[in-house]
Design a protein around this motif. Structure first.
Motif, mmCIF file in Angstrom:
data_model
loop_
_atom_site.group_PDB
_atom_site.id
_atom_site.type_symbol
_atom_site.label_atom_id
_atom_site.label_comp_id
_atom_site.label_asym_id
_atom_site.label_seq_id
_atom_site.Cartn_x
_atom_site.Cartn_y
_atom_site.Cartn_z
ATOM 1 N N ALA A 1 0.839 -1.194 0.000
ATOM 2 C CA ALA A 1 0.000 0.000 0.000
ATOM 3 C C ALA A 1 0.874 1.244 0.000
ATOM 4 O O ALA A 1 2.004 1.225 0.485
ATOM 5 C CB ALA A 1 -0.919 -0.001 1.217
ATOM 6 N N GLU A 2 0.336 2.325 -0.532
ATOM 7 C CA GLU A 2 1.030 3.607 -0.528
ATOM 8 C C GLU A 2 0.309 4.551 0.427
ATOM 9 O O GLU A 2 -0.905 4.727 0.337
ATOM 10 C CB GLU A 2 1.072 4.215 -1.931
ATOM 11 N N ILE A 3 1.049 5.140 1.333
ATOM 12 C CA ILE A 3 0.491 6.050 2.318
ATOM 13 C C ILE A 3 1.218 7.385 2.213
ATOM 14 O O ILE A 3 2.448 7.439 2.203
ATOM 15 C CB ILE A 3 0.639 5.489 3.745
ATOM 16 N N ASN A 4 0.456 8.473 2.133
ATOM 17 C CA ASN A 4 1.027 9.816 2.035
ATOM 18 C C ASN A 4 0.772 10.571 3.335
ATOM 19 O O ASN A 4 -0.375 10.701 3.775
ATOM 20 C CB ASN A 4 0.412 10.574 0.860
ATOM 21 N N LEU A 5 1.838 11.081 3.939
ATOM 22 C CA LEU A 5 1.745 11.742 5.236
ATOM 23 C C LEU A 5 2.312 13.157 5.146
ATOM 24 O O LEU A 5 3.435 13.354 4.695
ATOM 25 C CB LEU A 5 2.532 10.950 6.287
ATOM 26 N N PRO A 6 1.540 14.169 5.584
ATOM 27 C CA PRO A 6 2.020 15.551 5.516
ATOM 28 C C PRO A 6 2.976 15.883 6.665
ATOM 29 O O PRO A 6 2.898 15.307 7.743
ATOM 30 C CB PRO A 6 0.737 16.363 5.628
ATOM 31 N N LEU A 7 3.879 16.806 6.393
ATOM 32 C CA LEU A 7 4.778 17.336 7.416
ATOM 33 C C LEU A 7 4.995 18.810 7.106
ATOM 34 O O LEU A 7 5.447 19.162 6.013
ATOM 35 C CB LEU A 7 6.119 16.596 7.413
ATOM 36 N N GLN B 1 9.733 1.322 0.457
ATOM 37 C CA GLN B 1 10.251 2.507 -0.218
ATOM 38 C C GLN B 1 9.688 3.758 0.445
ATOM 39 O O GLN B 1 8.565 3.755 0.965
ATOM 40 C CB GLN B 1 9.849 2.480 -1.700
ATOM 41 N N SER B 2 10.469 4.822 0.433
ATOM 42 C CA SER B 2 9.975 6.096 0.969
ATOM 43 C C SER B 2 10.569 7.244 0.170
ATOM 44 O O SER B 2 11.689 7.155 -0.328
ATOM 45 C CB SER B 2 10.337 6.246 2.456
ATOM 46 N N THR B 3 9.794 8.315 0.054
ATOM 47 C CA THR B 3 10.275 9.532 -0.600
ATOM 48 C C THR B 3 9.774 10.745 0.178
ATOM 49 O O THR B 3 8.710 10.708 0.799
ATOM 50 C CB THR B 3 9.794 9.644 -2.066
ATOM 51 N N LEU B 4 10.559 11.810 0.130
ATOM 52 C CA LEU B 4 10.164 13.080 0.734
ATOM 53 C C LEU B 4 10.093 14.113 -0.376
ATOM 54 O O LEU B 4 11.090 14.398 -1.040
ATOM 55 C CB LEU B 4 11.179 13.515 1.793
ATOM 56 N N ASN B 5 8.907 14.655 -0.595
ATOM 57 C CA ASN B 5 8.711 15.645 -1.647
ATOM 58 C C ASN B 5 8.321 16.992 -1.042
ATOM 59 O O ASN B 5 7.569 17.051 -0.074
ATOM 60 C CB ASN B 5 7.603 15.196 -2.611
ATOM 61 N N VAL B 6 8.866 18.071 -1.619
ATOM 62 C CA VAL B 6 8.518 19.422 -1.185
ATOM 63 C C VAL B 6 7.241 19.840 -1.903
ATOM 64 O O VAL B 6 7.200 19.906 -3.131
ATOM 65 C CB VAL B 6 9.647 20.417 -1.500
ATOM 66 N N PHE C 1 5.950 19.458 3.318
ATOM 67 C CA PHE C 1 6.440 18.221 2.710
ATOM 68 C C PHE C 1 5.330 17.174 2.645
ATOM 69 O O PHE C 1 4.342 17.241 3.382
ATOM 70 C CB PHE C 1 7.594 17.644 3.532
ATOM 71 N N LEU C 2 5.569 16.188 1.776
ATOM 72 C CA LEU C 2 4.730 15.002 1.731
ATOM 73 C C LEU C 2 5.651 13.789 1.816
ATOM 74 O O LEU C 2 6.532 13.602 0.971
ATOM 75 C CB LEU C 2 3.912 14.950 0.439
ATOM 76 N N VAL C 3 5.460 13.006 2.880
ATOM 77 C CA VAL C 3 6.238 11.783 3.062
ATOM 78 C C VAL C 3 5.428 10.620 2.494
ATOM 79 O O VAL C 3 4.329 10.328 2.973
ATOM 80 C CB VAL C 3 6.537 11.527 4.556
ATOM 81 N N THR C 4 5.953 9.989 1.454
ATOM 82 C CA THR C 4 5.261 8.877 0.809
ATOM 83 C C THR C 4 5.928 7.569 1.201
ATOM 84 O O THR C 4 7.132 7.401 1.028
ATOM 85 C CB THR C 4 5.280 9.026 -0.724
#
Length: 302
Positions: A2-8, A52-57, A70-73
């Motif tokens: 599953a893919e989970i998107n978390l705000p920061l 897997q994880s990514t941090l996007n601005v 940010f969005l931590v995926t």
């Protein structure tokens, strides 16, 4: 899977624009700390595996205030016997609004790592355990994470100590914790919002500045132990130049340099082979990890 998107969300309440160099340093520090956060998540959420994880601005505003969104995926998998229940459960656990201040557990762990590193830097600088504001923030976050995950505070602390026990990991932790606060410190210790939690100026002010020269002693670890038995060695008592030594069996069988902390004095130890005391053990960072080197005696209990 599953893919989970978390705000920061991070907002430095600066009054003017922040230099590009400081923004880059803070962004790089945030990226590294988020990676550490993600690597620790499975230790706090049973059954979770992160593939897997990514941090996007999502948003970056350099003018006052300096705001980073940010969005931590996370791409996660889970144990086979939990396939029917865990996908929604994990999403609920990770994305749930933690109190009214934080959007997810990622923010809570992110802050724990930052203030663990900040407190590390403060105590190494002062060469003693202190009751600083950053330490109080760390303790409150530790309590919150324990409540949300069901892990004990002692277990969480042990996980952190194991994670950052090696030289490279410890130095990376301290350096990035300092760099995270750089935009604030260069603007009169401006307050910082992390999600909706406010880190005030007084707390920021107590954190060592990132530009300071770092020596090996800047990474010393200070660990309190209450009510432990100390073995005092007569051969060391007569060596005024080398000082006293003691063995703390709960920690190591090796003799450690002993430091007497006021109001105690050397008179409290004369004629004694053993004492029960509250102490702080100072461990030095070596190529092999942390090694106990000194015991600070703070109180005698017998």
């Amino acid at each position: 899977m599953a893919e989970i998107n978390l705000p920061l969300s991070i907002s430095y309440q600066t009054e003017g624009s922040t230099s590009v160099g400081d923004v880059i340093e803070a962004l790089k520090a945030t990226d590294t700390i988020v990676k550490e956060t993600v690597s620790l998540l499975p230790s706090f959420v049973d059954g979770l595996n992160i593939e897997q994880s990514t941090l996007n601005v999502q948003k970056l505003t350099q003018q006052s205030p300096l705001r980073e969104v940010f969005l931590v995926t996370l791409v996660v998998t889970y144990q086979d016997d939990l396939q029917k229940e865990v996908p929604q459960l994990l999403e609920d656990i990770l994305k749930v609004q933690v109190t009214d201040k934080y959007d997810s557990l990622v923010t809570v762990i992110f802050m724990i790592i930052i203030f663990y590193g900040a407190n590390f830097a403060i105590e190494a600088l002062k060469r003693a355990i202190t009751d600083s504001k950053p330490k109080r923030v760390f303790k409150s976050m530790l309590t919150l994470l324990a409540k949300e995950t069901g892990k004990s505070e002692a277990d969480i602390l042990a996980i952190l100590e194991a994670k950052f026990s090696q030289p490279n990991a410890a130095k990376r932790l301290v350096q990035n914790a300092k760099k995270f606060f750089l935009p604030s410190q260069k603007d009169k210790n401006a307050p910082i919002h992390i999600d909706r939690d406010l880190i005030d100026s007084e707390t920021v002010r107590e954190i060592p500045y990132a530009g300071a020269q770092e020596n090996n002693s800047d990474f010393d670890r200070y660990t309190p132990h209450e009510g432990v038995e100390l073995e005092l060695h007569a051969m060391d008592r007569d060596k005024s130049k080398t000082g006293w030594a003691a063995v703390v069996r709960e920690v190591t069988d090796k003799r450690l340099k002993m430091k007497i902390v006021e109001p105690l004095s050397i008179k409290d130890f004369w004629g004694r082979d053993n004492v029960k005391a509250d102490v702080v053990v100072v461990s030095k960072l070596t190529a092999a990890g942390y090694v106990p080197a000194e015991v600070q005696v703070r109180a005698i209990l017998d």
